[in-house]
Structure formats: C-alpha cells, structure tokens
Design a protein around this motif. Structure first.
Motif, short mmCIF file in Angstrom:
data_model
loop_
_atom_site.label_atom_id
_atom_site.label_comp_id
_atom_site.label_asym_id
_atom_site.label_seq_id
_atom_site.Cartn_x
_atom_site.Cartn_y
_atom_site.Cartn_z
N MET A 20 -28.11 32.88 -25.45
CA MET A 20 -26.74 32.47 -25.29
C MET A 20 -26.21 33.10 -24.00
O MET A 20 -26.27 34.31 -23.85
CB MET A 20 -25.93 32.94 -26.50
N PRO A 21 -25.70 32.31 -23.06
CA PRO A 21 -25.19 32.87 -21.81
C PRO A 21 -24.02 33.82 -22.05
O PRO A 21 -23.13 33.54 -22.84
CB PRO A 21 -24.71 31.64 -21.03
N THR A 22 -24.08 34.95 -21.37
CA THR A 22 -23.03 35.96 -21.49
C THR A 22 -22.54 36.34 -20.11
O THR A 22 -23.34 36.63 -19.22
CB THR A 22 -23.57 37.23 -22.20
N LEU A 23 -21.22 36.30 -19.94
CA LEU A 23 -20.60 36.76 -18.70
C LEU A 23 -20.33 38.25 -18.89
O LEU A 23 -19.55 38.64 -19.76
CB LEU A 23 -19.31 35.99 -18.43
N LEU A 24 -21.04 39.08 -18.12
CA LEU A 24 -20.88 40.53 -18.16
C LEU A 24 -19.93 40.93 -17.04
O LEU A 24 -20.17 40.60 -15.88
CB LEU A 24 -22.21 41.24 -17.95
N ILE A 25 -18.88 41.65 -17.40
CA ILE A 25 -17.86 42.06 -16.43
C ILE A 25 -17.67 43.56 -16.57
O ILE A 25 -17.60 44.08 -17.68
CB ILE A 25 -16.52 41.36 -16.72
N ASN A 46 -24.32 27.67 -19.73
CA ASN A 46 -24.19 28.31 -18.43
C ASN A 46 -22.98 27.78 -17.67
O ASN A 46 -22.29 28.53 -17.00
CB ASN A 46 -25.44 28.09 -17.59
N GLU A 47 -22.74 26.48 -17.78
CA GLU A 47 -21.63 25.85 -17.06
C GLU A 47 -20.29 26.42 -17.50
O GLU A 47 -19.42 26.68 -16.67
CB GLU A 47 -21.65 24.33 -17.24
N GLU A 48 -20.11 26.62 -18.81
CA GLU A 48 -18.86 27.20 -19.30
C GLU A 48 -18.68 28.62 -18.75
O GLU A 48 -17.58 28.99 -18.33
CB GLU A 48 -18.85 27.24 -20.83
N ALA A 49 -19.75 29.39 -18.75
CA ALA A 49 -19.68 30.76 -18.23
C ALA A 49 -19.35 30.75 -16.74
O ALA A 49 -18.51 31.53 -16.27
CB ALA A 49 -21.00 31.49 -18.49
N GLN A 50 -19.99 29.87 -15.98
CA GLN A 50 -19.73 29.78 -14.54
C GLN A 50 -18.30 29.35 -14.26
O GLN A 50 -17.63 29.91 -13.38
CB GLN A 50 -20.72 28.82 -13.89
N ASP A 51 -17.82 28.38 -15.00
CA ASP A 51 -16.44 27.91 -14.82
C ASP A 51 -15.45 29.03 -15.11
O ASP A 51 -14.46 29.21 -14.39
CB ASP A 51 -16.13 26.71 -15.72
N PHE A 52 -15.69 29.79 -16.17
CA PHE A 52 -14.76 30.86 -16.50
C PHE A 52 -14.82 31.98 -15.49
O PHE A 52 -13.79 32.57 -15.13
CB PHE A 52 -15.00 31.39 -17.92
N GLN A 53 -15.99 32.27 -14.97
CA GLN A 53 -16.10 33.29 -13.92
C GLN A 53 -15.29 32.87 -12.69
O GLN A 53 -14.57 33.68 -12.10
CB GLN A 53 -17.56 33.54 -13.53
N ARG A 54 -15.39 31.60 -12.31
CA ARG A 54 -14.59 31.10 -11.17
C ARG A 54 -13.10 31.23 -11.45
O ARG A 54 -12.32 31.62 -10.58
CB ARG A 54 -14.94 29.64 -10.87
N PHE A 55 -12.68 30.91 -12.69
CA PHE A 55 -11.28 31.05 -13.07
C PHE A 55 -10.83 32.51 -12.91
O PHE A 55 -9.77 32.78 -12.34
CB PHE A 55 -11.08 30.59 -14.52
N LEU A 56 -11.63 33.44 -13.39
CA LEU A 56 -11.27 34.85 -13.26
C LEU A 56 -11.15 35.26 -11.80
O LEU A 56 -10.19 35.95 -11.41
CB LEU A 56 -12.31 35.73 -13.96
N GLU A 57 -12.10 34.82 -10.98
CA GLU A 57 -12.10 35.20 -9.56
C GLU A 57 -10.90 34.61 -8.82
O GLU A 57 -10.31 35.29 -7.97
CB GLU A 57 -13.40 34.75 -8.90
N ARG A 75 -21.54 39.05 -13.70
CA ARG A 75 -22.77 38.26 -13.59
C ARG A 75 -23.01 37.57 -14.93
O ARG A 75 -22.58 38.06 -15.99
CB ARG A 75 -23.96 39.09 -13.20
N ILE A 76 -23.70 36.46 -14.87
CA ILE A 76 -24.03 35.71 -16.08
C ILE A 76 -25.48 36.03 -16.41
O ILE A 76 -26.37 35.93 -15.57
CB ILE A 76 -23.81 34.21 -15.86
#
Length: 96
Positions: free
Chosen positions: A1-6, A56-67, A87-88
């Motif tokens: 399961m993709p995880t966005l680690l911050i 992965n796409e949901e994680a990438q989209d949310f990372q862009r939103f945060l940035e 990083r994802i």
C-alpha cells in the motif's frame, strides 16, 4: 500500500496539530486510508507523518497539494520550520 512519509521540524506541536486537524477532510477526500503521527521521544520539535493511500497516483496528488497549497503558505502551516522531507514508499517484498 503506497505511503506518503513526511517528516519535518516544528516550532510547537499544539499549533502544528491544530493546523493538521484543519485538513482532515481534505485528507479523506484525497484517499487517505490510514494516518499516523509520531514524534521522536527525545525531540518535541519534530514530527513524522505516515499517510496510506490506495494508489500511487493518490499519494502523488496529495504530495503535490501539500507542496503547493500547505507548506508554501505560512497560514496553512503555522508551526512548520524549514522544508519538509516527503517521499512515497511501498512495502518491500522480501524473498529468502
């Protein structure tokens, strides 16, 4: 399961937590399935956040939103100190 680690430094956990809570619905809408907030036992001015997604796409989209919408705006991230590291990742398959 993709995880966005911050992970990043903060000036005050209570202030950071209130800001984090304001985006709870946005996280749900973005597809976050599970979230976990942690702090090092010896550093109250640091947080680590794991956000699990279904793709992965949901994680990438949310990372862009945060940035672009959160970390770049002091009003949206009032206790942020410096630039977050994000990083994802996904579970590794160990074959022995």
């Amino acid at each position: 399961m993709p995880t966005l680690l911050i992970e990043h430094r903060i000036s005050d956990f209570t202030t950071w937590s209130r800001a984090f809570d304001r985006f709870a619905q946005r996280r749900r809408d973005a597809g976050v399935l599970h979230e976990r907030v942690m702090q090092p036992i010896d550093d109250p001015h640091y947080v680590l956040v794991d956000l699990e997604f279904g793709s992965n796409e949901e994680a990438q989209d949310f990372q862009r939103f945060l940035e672009t919408e959160v970390w770049s705006n002091a009003r949206n991230s009032p206790a942020l100190v410096g630039s977050p590291q994000a990083r994802i990742v996904d579970a590794a398959s160990l074959k022995g």
